[in-house]
Design a protein around this motif. Structure first.
Motif, PDB file in Angstrom:
ATOM      1  N   ALA A   1      64.898  73.064  37.273  1.00 47.96           N
ATOM      2  CA  ALA A   1      64.398  74.239  36.549  1.00 47.96           C
ATOM      3  C   ALA A   1      64.799  74.149  35.087  1.00 47.96           C
ATOM      4  O   ALA A   1      65.183  75.145  34.465  1.00 47.96           O
ATOM      5  CB  ALA A   1      64.970  75.512  37.182  1.00 47.96           C
ATOM      6  N   ALA A   2      64.729  72.945  34.546  1.00 44.79           N
ATOM      7  CA  ALA A   2      65.190  72.764  33.166  1.00 44.79           C
ATOM      8  C   ALA A   2      64.045  72.692  32.165  1.00 44.79           C
ATOM      9  O   ALA A   2      64.266  72.693  30.964  1.00 44.79           O
ATOM     10  CB  ALA A   2      66.040  71.490  33.077  1.00 44.79           C
TER      11      ALA A   2
ATOM     12  N   LYS B   1      60.947  80.083  32.640  1.00 46.30           N
ATOM     13  CA  LYS B   1      59.667  80.190  33.342  1.00 46.30           C
ATOM     14  C   LYS B   1      59.874  80.610  34.801  1.00 46.30           C
ATOM     15  O   LYS B   1      59.091  81.381  35.360  1.00 46.30           O
ATOM     16  CB  LYS B   1      58.983  78.818  33.284  1.00 46.30           C
ATOM     17  CG  LYS B   1      57.792  78.638  34.164  1.00 46.30           C
ATOM     18  CD  LYS B   1      57.074  77.339  33.890  1.00 46.30           C
ATOM     19  CE  LYS B   1      57.656  76.159  34.622  1.00 46.30           C
ATOM     20  NZ  LYS B   1      56.802  74.962  34.562  1.00 46.30           N
TER      21      LYS B   1
ATOM     22  N   GLY C   1      62.192  64.368  32.028  1.00 47.24           N
ATOM     23  CA  GLY C   1      61.269  64.271  33.150  1.00 47.24           C
ATOM     24  C   GLY C   1      61.874  64.674  34.480  1.00 47.24           C
ATOM     25  O   GLY C   1      63.092  64.813  34.624  1.00 47.24           O
TER      26      GLY C   1
ATOM     27  N   LEU D   1      59.970  72.707  43.551  1.00 43.37           N
ATOM     28  CA  LEU D   1      59.548  73.115  42.207  1.00 43.37           C
ATOM     29  C   LEU D   1      59.016  74.532  42.331  1.00 43.37           C
ATOM     30  O   LEU D   1      57.958  74.769  42.943  1.00 43.37           O
ATOM     31  CB  LEU D   1      58.467  72.172  41.661  1.00 43.37           C
ATOM     32  CG  LEU D   1      58.864  70.693  41.581  1.00 43.37           C
ATOM     33  CD1 LEU D   1      57.773  69.888  40.889  1.00 43.37           C
ATOM     34  CD2 LEU D   1      60.194  70.507  40.875  1.00 43.37           C
TER      35      LEU D   1
END
Ligand code: UTP
Length: 277
Positions: free
Chosen positions: A9-10, A25, A107, A128
């Motif tokens: 969650a970066a 987000k 990434g 995710l």
């Protein structure tokens, strides 16, 4: 036994600017619940209770969300709003939460490698949160855990996408060994439609065996400087069996504005028992 779930969650969430300028987000709400809570609830349903987050700068709201807010709880205790905190309290009661920071956004593969310190030498799930998954029966991760218990190998969730959208996904190629389950022979990150071997796209649910960490360390960054998890899993599939599973249920791409709005409408209609199909 699989009991760890890792939440990368970066990312910057640039598609949601300015909303994501000072807010992660993953904390954007779908109706009244943040995206990341849906993901953690799916993990709990699948039996995962050790939750790890790979976070970054400006993501502190995630830590606060998965913690007790004493002042707030005291303020609403005994009132009719108290039940609004029940779900998150249940989540907090059932799990442990740990955090590590990805210092440079290099990434998804790099984010997962950053999470090694939280995972150790065990199989784990990767969720995710911006892919919101729903199913009327078993959740997607629970379906995958069932398969992992049988096959003991890495598994990626896939869905068919329109052929002109392959350039937005990792695409798999493989042999169908049972209905909806493929033995992966190749994976390509974001191929143009004319280069895509299939339209079977990887979505944001993975179960990975821990040998993936050493493989990620050997993966070279792409032209954009990002280390792709797709390249690492493809390499793993050359060494041992990797499965791709066409999950049952529905996925909303809440990393895009359209998917986010669609998911919001869907969840609202479900909550208010409006017919959604
Ligand atoms: P995305 O590709 O959606 O990127 O990442 P993003 O930064 O979140 O969003 P946009 O494209 O700028 O709008 C997919 C997932 O991988 C994580 C993200 O947090 C998201 O959950 N991720 C990506 C990392 O944790 N680190 C990275 O370096 C890249």
């Amino acid at each position: 036994m699989l009991n760890k779930g890792l939440f990368p969650a970066a990312g910057y969430g640039t598609r949601f600017l300015p909303a994501t300028k000072a807010m992660p987000k993953e904390m954007l709400p779908i109706v009244n619940k943040p995206l990341i809570q849906y993901g953690v609830e799916e993990a709990i349903e699948a039996g995962l209770t050790q939750i790890g987050f790979v976070s970054g700068r400006g993501k502190r709201a995630i830590e606060d969300h998965f913690d007790i807010s004493y002042e707030l709880e005291h303020q609403i205790a005994g009132g009719d709003k108290e039940m609004l905190l029940q779900d998150i309290r249940d989540v907090i009661d059932q799990c442990t939460f740990s955090y590590t920071r990805q210092v440079e956004m290099k990434g998804l593969g790099h984010a997962i490698l950053t999470g090694e310190t939280l995972i150790g030498d065990e199989p784990f799930a990767v969720i995710l949160a911006d892919d919101l998954c729903t199913n009327s029966d078993k959740g997607v991760l629970k379906q995958m855990v069932g398969l992992f218990n049988e096959y003991q190998c890495s598994i990626v969730a896939i869905e068919e996408v329109p052929p002109d959208q392959t350039a937005s996904y990792g695409i798999i190629e493989g042999k169908e060994i049972q209905d909806g389950l493929f033995k992966v022979s190749n994976m390509i990150e974001k191929p143009a439609p004319e280069d895509a071997p299939t339209n079977l796209a990887i979505i944001g649910r993975y179960i990975l065996t821990p040998d993936i960490f050493d493989i990620i360390r050997t993966v070279k960054p792409g032209a954009d400087g990002e280390i792709q998890i797709t390249d690492a899993i493809c390499e793993q599939a050359r060494k041992r069996m990797v499965l791709a599973y066409k999950f049952k249920g529905r996925r909303f791409d809440c990393g895009s504005l359209e998917g986010y709005v669609e998911a919001t409408n869907y969840v609202y209609q479900k909550q208010h028992q409006i017919s959604v199909e």
